[in-house]
Design a protein around this motif. Structure first.
Motif, short mmCIF file in Angstrom:
data_model
loop_
_atom_site.label_atom_id
_atom_site.label_comp_id
_atom_site.label_asym_id
_atom_site.label_seq_id
_atom_site.Cartn_x
_atom_site.Cartn_y
_atom_site.Cartn_z
N LEU A 33 0.83 -1.19 0.00
CA LEU A 33 0.00 0.00 0.00
C LEU A 33 0.87 1.24 0.00
O LEU A 33 1.82 1.34 0.75
N PRO A 90 -4.52 3.70 -3.22
CA PRO A 90 -5.20 4.28 -2.06
C PRO A 90 -4.25 5.18 -1.25
O PRO A 90 -3.78 4.81 -0.18
N LEU A 121 -3.40 12.44 -1.83
CA LEU A 121 -4.30 12.39 -2.98
C LEU A 121 -4.64 13.82 -3.41
O LEU A 121 -4.62 14.14 -4.60
N LYS A 128 -2.95 8.41 1.04
CA LYS A 128 -3.49 9.21 2.14
C LYS A 128 -4.22 10.40 1.55
O LYS A 128 -3.85 10.91 0.49
#
Length: 184
Positions: free
Chosen positions: A39, A132, A138, A134
């Motif tokens: 991630l 995905p 983003l 933070k």
């Protein structure tokens, strides 16, 4: 010595490394991957320390060196995001995002493990937008797309690539979240 032990950071700084990859006709960005699987954590960077002398550029450059063994190239602030401090005390914490363009050949980060970072590596912006990240990272990536659109409007490859991204359907974060977009 006591000042260092009692030091509480008031900001974090991140470097948005990017490379205009004409060979692949894409824009590459550097992201740090978390120790927790694959991630993404976000852009390389982190919180200030006492030795940074309250200078967010020093912090971003130090963190980049620690996480990737690279230094930022002519960093320029393009986005800030004000948030609450991680320790829950106070509300005056800021994330600063600097862009740093790789010119000529793209430098490769060296593997390093620091804090929660497993590795730092390059991704196309199409790959990055599907990750995905933070929320503040983003927001910075979306803001960076708008920044590129404004500063690279005469670059056909950049403009064609930006049209492939779905980020363009989002409202610019700096107009939404009360954050600051830096105008050059």
């Amino acid at each position: 010595m006591n000042n260092i032990l009692n030091f509480e950071p008031s900001y974090a700084s991140f470097g948005t490394g990017y490379f205009l990859n004409y060979e692949k006709k894409q824009i590459d960005v550097m992201l740090a991957l978390s120790q927790d699987g694959d991630l993404p954590y976000g852009f390389p960077g982190g919180k200030e320390n006492a030795e940074d002398d309250k200078d967010p550029i020093k912090t971003a450059d130090r963190e980049w060196d620690e996480e990737s063994r690279l230094r930022l190239i002519n960093p320029s602030l393009f986005y800030t995001h004000k948030r609450r401090n991680d320790n829950g005390r106070g509300t005056g914490f800021s994330n600063y995002f600097y862009h740093s363009q790789e010119e000529g050949g793209r430098r490769e980060p060296q593997a390093t493990k620091k804090d929660s970072i497993k590795e730092v590596k390059w991704f196309s912006m199409l790959e990055a937008e599907a990750m995905p990240l933070k929320l503040s990272h983003l927001g910075a990536l979306i803001e960076f797309c708008y920044h590129l659109e404004e500063t690279q409007k005469d670059n056909e490859m950049v403009m064609a690539y930006l049209k492939k991204l779905t980020f363009k359907m989002f409202v610019r974060p700096s107009t939404l979240w009360g954050t600051n977009r830096i105008k050059e």
